[in-house]
Design an enzyme around this catalytic site. Structure first.
Site, PDB file in Angstrom:
ATOM      1  N   GLU A 118      -6.904  -7.055   3.911  1.00  0.00           N
ATOM      2  CA  GLU A 118      -7.054  -6.202   5.091  1.00  0.00           C
ATOM      3  C   GLU A 118      -8.286  -5.305   5.039  1.00  0.00           C
ATOM      4  OE1 GLU A 118      -4.218  -3.920   2.281  1.00  0.00           O
ATOM      5  OE2 GLU A 118      -4.766  -5.992   2.766  1.00  0.00           O
TER       6      GLU A 118
ATOM      7  N   CYS B  36      -0.489  -7.569  -3.061  1.00  0.00           N
ATOM      8  CA  CYS B  36      -0.536  -6.688  -4.232  1.00  0.00           C
ATOM      9  C   CYS B  36       0.886  -6.391  -4.728  1.00  0.00           C
ATOM     10  CB  CYS B  36      -1.315  -5.421  -3.901  1.00  0.00           C
ATOM     11  SG  CYS B  36      -1.870  -4.510  -5.361  1.00  0.00           S
ATOM     12  N   TYR B  37       1.398  -5.166  -4.515  1.00  0.00           N
ATOM     13  CA  TYR B  37       2.775  -4.850  -4.901  1.00  0.00           C
ATOM     14  C   TYR B  37       3.741  -5.824  -4.235  1.00  0.00           C
ATOM     15  CZ  TYR B  37       6.932  -1.938  -5.823  1.00  0.00           C
ATOM     16  OH  TYR B  37       8.158  -1.470  -6.245  1.00  0.00           O
TER      17      TYR B  37
ATOM     18  N   ASP C  55      -5.760  10.263  24.298  1.00  0.00           N
ATOM     19  CA  ASP C  55      -4.350   9.841  24.329  1.00  0.00           C
ATOM     20  C   ASP C  55      -3.615  10.403  25.538  1.00  0.00           C
ATOM     21  OD1 ASP C  55      -4.943   8.626  21.930  1.00  0.00           O
ATOM     22  OD2 ASP C  55      -4.112  10.244  20.714  1.00  0.00           O
TER      23      ASP C  55
ATOM     24  N   HIS D 119      -6.445  -7.349  -1.611  1.00  0.00           N
ATOM     25  CA  HIS D 119      -6.190  -6.779  -0.277  1.00  0.00           C
ATOM     26  C   HIS D 119      -7.074  -7.465   0.765  1.00  0.00           C
ATOM     27  CE1 HIS D 119      -3.598  -3.376  -1.444  1.00  0.00           C
ATOM     28  NE2 HIS D 119      -4.261  -3.437  -2.579  1.00  0.00           N
TER      29      HIS D 119
ATOM     30  N   LYS E 258      -5.314   3.778  18.008  1.00  0.00           N
ATOM     31  CA  LYS E 258      -6.327   4.474  18.813  1.00  0.00           C
ATOM     32  C   LYS E 258      -7.283   3.510  19.502  1.00  0.00           C
ATOM     33  CE  LYS E 258      -7.256   8.492  18.964  1.00  0.00           C
ATOM     34  NZ  LYS E 258      -6.889   9.554  19.924  1.00  0.00           N
TER      35      LYS E 258
ATOM     36  N   GLY F 182       1.490  -1.095  -2.781  1.00  0.00           N
ATOM     37  CA  GLY F 182       2.145   0.177  -3.080  1.00  0.00           C
ATOM     38  C   GLY F 182       1.679   0.707  -4.413  1.00  0.00           C
TER      39      GLY F 182
END
Length: 513
Positions: free
Chosen positions: A172, A83-84, A228, A170, A369, A56
């Site tokens: 990710e 992190c945060y 979609d 991070h 997606k 964050g």
């Protein structure tokens, strides 16, 4: 839909929160994003196999900064703070967090100094991605420091007994070289997840859920030509057959020949009942004199609802409306996320009139997606259709800068078709994440033959990206750009100059409006 196991991601406003979720899903573990202040009772009801606290932009020591119910850390559920998320764990459990003497940003080398379940199978030295200005100065009792960097003595911490872990970097993002291994170690080594999240199982469960919800009722679905809505229509059709009616509203702002191609594909190949409504004149008349992009979106959205309701009334005896809402739509357009800002408006989330009496069927609302595309394969959609580049809901209206007219729409359709055709002929289409043409509100002097011209400028845009959160312009061979430019100027009446957009995201966006 109920899931046997899930990971709960509590959002503290990170730009990477969705990316965390995608990485967890890539490991075939189901997860959901929630607000950081999700009540304890809701967490207990969800029974997550593990909890991830996102990063964050705030500082945990600032008054009013996003916080966490301390009791969550005493549930016996494994927790990973990123992190945060790590800093909130440290502060709430008695450690201290302070502003760092220097920020750590970008690729950073860290050294693993203690055994840690997250680092299982990894070398002592790791390259990770940092993005923070604060740091943990003192760790809470019972926590062990497990890695450090040259400028930060506390890069990761662990309470082995409670299975609570914190990392300052991070995992990710792709820049953390073994980030996916770390995430997998948390999911499987710490949380004991089973990796049973897949599209075949989702399809089976979704068909059953739709059948149970709809019963013997009739469903209407807006078929736009996008991935979609197409996957939604095929999924609902798989569940209830002929009790589904699709309405395709042609707003006159689609890609060249798209209406004909859509009708042929879904009527002939998949045998869907598709009602075609040519409303191009209604949309283009409503857009006369309008150049503000948000106003264009509102006009198109309202006009679509007006026409869709009108057509639905003609069918009658309807109970349900199927929508192609996907998970990022819900996150970006609603209060699913905590302190993160709403990024954009979506025509299929929160855009329905309050008086509409139809019940919603949103079978894709848990999917990202890439997962929707995998589901499309399970449903028999061809790869060429599923790999199509994203196309905005308002269509070419937001790729025509300034007023939208019939003439300008025609120019853009022709130019865009040439660009995409050349991409495919050159084998470059699948290397590009998104490519399109933009008609600018600029006219310039040119010379064609022996005559002076004063005509439109067309911009080409092509980017490559992994997640559309960041994007870089695509480096085409000069011969390719020359060929596209020559064809557009020669074949599209009204264009005498072509330019190529070499802006990255950020600071630019992918689309121009």
């Amino acid at each position: 839909m109920k899931h046997a196991e899930k990971i709960l991601i509590m959002d503290f406003g990170s730009q990477y929160t969705q990316l965390i979720a995608r990485r967890v899903r890539e490991a075939r573990v189901y997860c959901e994003i929630s607000r950081h202040d999700l009540p304890l009772e809701s967490i207990l009801k969800e029974k997550p196999a593990g909890i991830i606290l996102s990063g964050g932009p705030d500082s945990v020591y600032r008054e009013g900064s996003p916080s966490l119910d301390l009791r969550i850390l005493d549930l016996g559920i494994p927790v990973l703070g990123i992190c945060y998320g790590m800093q909130i764990i440290a502060r709430m459990l008695g450690g201290t967090v302070e502003r760092g003497k220097e920020r750590e940003y970008g690729k950073t080398e860290i050294k693993i100094i203690r055994e840690n379940s997250l680092y299982r199978g990894l070398d002592e030295i790791q390259i990770v991605w940092m993005s923070h200005g604060d740091r943990v100065k003192e760790v809470p009792k019972k926590f062990t420091i497990t890695s450090r960097s040259e400028s930060n003595p506390v890069v990761s911490i662990a309470d082995y007994e409670k299975k609570i872990f914190g990392i300052q970097f991070h995992p990710e993002v792709n820049h953390t070289e073994n980030g996916m291994t770390m995430i997998r170690n948390f999911l499987f080594g710490v949380c004991a997840c089973r990796a049973d999240w897949n599209m075949a199982k989702f399809l089976e469960d979704s068909v059953r859920d739709i059948q149970e919800k709809v019963g013997k009722g009739k469903v209407i679905c807006a078929l736009s030509g996008g991935v979609d809505s197409a996957v939604t229509a095929l999924l609902v059709h798989r569940a209830i057959g002929e009790r589904l009616t699709c309405i395709f509203v042609d707003n006159g702002l689609l890609r060249k020949n798209e209406a004909e191609e859509l009708l042929n594909r879904f009527r002939m190949k998949f045998h869907l009942n598709v009602q075609h409504v040519d409303a191009s004149n209604e949309f283009l008349n409503a857009l006369q004199g309008v150049d503000d992009p948000e106003q264009k979106r509102r006009i198109i959205g309202n006009k679509f609802i007006e026409i869709f309701e009108r057509e639905a009334d003609k069918i009658g005896d309807l109970e349900f409306l199927a929508q192609g809402t996907i998970y990022p739509d819900r996150i970006e357009s609603s209060s699913v996320k905590g302190p993160s800002a709403v990024i954009k408006t979506h025509h299929n989330v929160g855009g329905l009139p309050e008086e509409m009496t139809l019940n919603l069927v949103e079978p894709l609302s848990e999917l990202f997606k890439d997962e929707v595309r995998r589901l499309g394969i399970e449903l028999g959609l061809d790869a060429e259709f599923l790999k199509r580049h994203p196309f905005p809901g308002p269509g070419l209206a937001v790729r025509i800068i300034g007023e939208v007219t019939v003439e300008r729409a025609k120019v853009l359709q022709e130019a865009d078709a040439i660009f995409i055709e050349e991409l495919k002929k050159s084998g470059l289409y699948d290397q590009v994440s998104q490519a399109f043409a933009v008609l600018l509100p600029i006219r310039t002097v040119g010379v064609m033959g022996d005559a002076r011209t004063y005509e439109n400028v067309l911009a080409l845009r092509a980017v490559h990206t992994l997640d559309f959160m960041t994007a870089d312009w695509f480096g085409f061979p000069h011969d390719f750009l020359r060929r596209v430019s020559t064809r557009i100027v020669n074949e599209v009446r009204g264009v005498n100059r072509v330019v190529y957009d070499i802006s990255t995201k950020p600071p630019s966006t992918v689309e121009w409006e």
